[in-house]
Design an enzyme around this catalytic site. Structure first.
Site, PDB file in Angstrom:
ATOM      1  N   LYS A   1       9.695  10.020  58.767  1.00 44.19           N
ATOM      2  CA  LYS A   1      10.966   9.308  58.775  1.00 44.19           C
ATOM      3  C   LYS A   1      11.715   9.713  57.508  1.00 44.19           C
ATOM      4  CE  LYS A   1      13.943   5.728  58.638  1.00 44.19           C
ATOM      5  NZ  LYS A   1      14.820   5.342  57.506  1.00 44.19           N
TER       6      LYS A   1
ATOM      7  N   GLN B   1      19.213   4.878  55.250  1.00 44.68           N
ATOM      8  CA  GLN B   1      20.181   4.027  55.926  1.00 44.68           C
ATOM      9  C   GLN B   1      20.978   3.194  54.921  1.00 44.68           C
ATOM     10  OE1 GLN B   1      16.991   4.488  57.349  1.00 44.68           O
ATOM     11  NE2 GLN B   1      18.104   5.881  58.690  1.00 44.68           N
TER      12      GLN B   1
ATOM     13  N   SER C   1       8.867   6.644  55.657  1.00 39.73           N
ATOM     14  CA  SER C   1      10.043   6.403  54.839  1.00 39.73           C
ATOM     15  C   SER C   1       9.736   6.348  53.342  1.00 39.73           C
ATOM     16  CB  SER C   1      10.712   5.122  55.332  1.00 39.73           C
ATOM     17  OG  SER C   1      12.052   5.102  54.971  1.00 39.73           O
TER      18      SER C   1
END
Length: 495
Positions: free
Chosen positions: A326, A330, A301
């Site tokens: 990733k 979100q 991420s």
């Protein structure tokens, strides 16, 4: 405490998330109440379903990156809707679960504040967190925990010992430890502990090392402090370690990126409609020095955001293994009952439009093994001579403890060390010869094959370990000195 981030998206690989934390972050988005929903949802449907089900459906239809339709989610429960998305990062938290999730992002927990490990003698203190109750009380690295509140502590289970020590802030716990041949007992008051996310060390030749364990709300501020301390010592090159870092806040990654890029795109984002809304870097203040990023398969991420951007701009070389992949963003939505829905709202790409999701960042130098990766980075930064001092619970590299060991053990009076680490010390290439079942080490003078035989090479948990006495017979640029539990291994690259 810092103010709220101006960019509120989350970049976190939940499958790698550490359990900790305590400060509740302001929520990123809040849904309107039922009166607003009546516009898009018939009253009859609302009467048949609870409010949260209606809210979850509306939120997913309006925000999920997949573009899921209302029809596809009709007549489904919350669990069925989320499961149908096949997205592990879209999750509904109860208020209690969200508290733990929020704490995780902030890397805070309630307890005494020490990292513990396990060896053949039992559970030991690996590191008291600076300023924590454990550190203030006097617990030290390598103390063996022998009892908690007078009850003998397990010598085989970290979880059992941890579960006895952790507890509500303000309560007391007695921890009895064995230090050398002395038994000591400490009464410690548990507190909320914020574990540091950024650590730094300084090496010769102006080489600095900074480890970022996660991209919490304050990690960028901690990074600034550690970087300034290194600059005061004459920083000429930087090793940036994001191995096993699961991610965190995108704004934190952007603030750190400003130390390396003046102006540009941090990431491109693609929402449910395919619209690119780039996240930009502006008014950066680049260091202008060589940078080497350590990354591995658990770097996810926000770690991949930073690594991919610095790699694309040519300001950093990535060393290690393919990262987790990733590549999504979100956002959080709070409902009236204080449950929180975390929704994947965008996919992101690197500045050069490289896909990250399910692919990861490809390193410039592929190196496997914790110690081998770090040694390679030291070599790349200009340090050719490296001495590793191996002790029971860790190792130092040129006298500096960076928090991880070298990979070694003793067996039948022989000392074995990580084959990858040994090869890295002398700058040699390492490969597995499947046909001959040997580990082949190649330097500028040729190749030597180490077979899986007693007193030569051992395979433990898919990692290879070579008898150091045998290794330095073939590679004289490596010097080994074994003194009981302490071992010195010194290697020189290229000689």
């Amino acid at each position: 405490m810092s103010g709220n981030k101006s960019y509120s998206k989350l970049m976190n690989g939940d499958s790698h998330m550490k359990v900790s934390p305590l400060r509740k972050k302001a929520l990123k988005a809040t849904l309107a109440l039922a009166s607003t929903l009546a516009v898009v949802m018939p009253v009859s449907a609302m009467a048949q379903e609870d409010l949260n089900t209606v809210l979850v459906r509306k939120t997913l239809v309006e925000n999920h990156v997949s573009g899921v339709s209302l029809e596809a989610l009709e007549n489904k429960s919350i669990e069925q809707m989320i499961e149908s998305l096949k997205d592990p990062y879209t999750v509904l938290f109860t208020p209690q679960d969200y508290g733990q999730f929020s704490n995780t992002l902030e890397n805070s927990f309630e307890g005494i504040g020490c990292v513990i490990g396990l060896d053949d003698k039992g559970v030991y203190v690996s590191k008291p967190i600076p300023g924590s109750p454990a550190a203030i009380a006097g617990l030290q690295k390598d103390d063996y925990i022998r009892a908690v509140d007078g009850v003998p502590a397990s010598t085989t289970s970290i979880d059992e010992v941890r579960n006895k020590i952790i507890g509500v802030a303000g309560t007391k716990v007695k921890v009895t430890v064995l230090r050398g041949d002395k038994v000591l007992t400490f009464e410690i008051t548990r507190q909320a502990v914020n574990s540091p996310e950024v650590y730094s060390s300084s090496f010769t030749n102006g080489v600095g090392y900074i480890q970022i364990t996660d991209f919490s709300d304050e990690a960028d501020e901690e990074f600034d402090k550690e970087l300034s301390a290194l600059q005061e010592k004459g920083l000429k090159s930087l090793i940036l370690d994001v191995r096993d870092n699961p991610g965190g806040y995108l704004e934190t990654a952007r603030n750190i990126a400003k130390h390396f890029v003046k102006d540009g795109v941090l990431i491109h984002t693609k929402d449910r409609d395919g619209v690119d809304d780039p996240v930009n870097i502006t008014d950066g203040n680049p260091l202008g020095i060589p940078v080497y990023i350590l990354a591995n398969e658990n770097s996810a991420s926000a770690s991949e955001v930073l690594s991919g951007a610095l790699q694309d701009y040519g300001v950093a070389k990535v060393i290690g293994m393919q990262t987790y992949g990733k590549g999504s963003v979100q956002q959080l939505f709070e409902f009236p009952d204080h449950s929180v829905l975390k929704v994947t709202v965008e996919e992101y790409l690197t500045p050069k439009m490289r896909k990250v999701n399910k692919e990861g960042i490809t390193p410039d130098l592929q190196v496997d093994g914790v110690s081998a990766q770090f040694i390679t980075a030291l070599h790349e930064s200009g340090i050719s001579d490296i001495q590793v001092m191996i002790k029971k619970h860790g190792a130092t590299y040129n006298g500096v403890d960076v928090g991880f060991g070298f990979g070694s053990f003793q067996e039948n009076g022989k000392f074995y060390a990580s084959a990858r680490g040994l090869a890295a010390l002398i700058g040699a290439k390492i490969s597995w010869n499947n046909a001959d079942r040997t580990v082949d080490i190649t330097d500028n003078k040729g190749t030597h094959a180490f077979p899986i035989e007693a007193d030569k090479l051992m395979i433990v948990n898919d990692a290879s370990y070579i008898n150091v006495d045998l290794f330095d017979d073939y590679f004289p640029q490596l010097k080994v000195n074994v003194q009981g539990d302490s071992v010195s291994i010194q290697g020189t690259k290229g000689n």
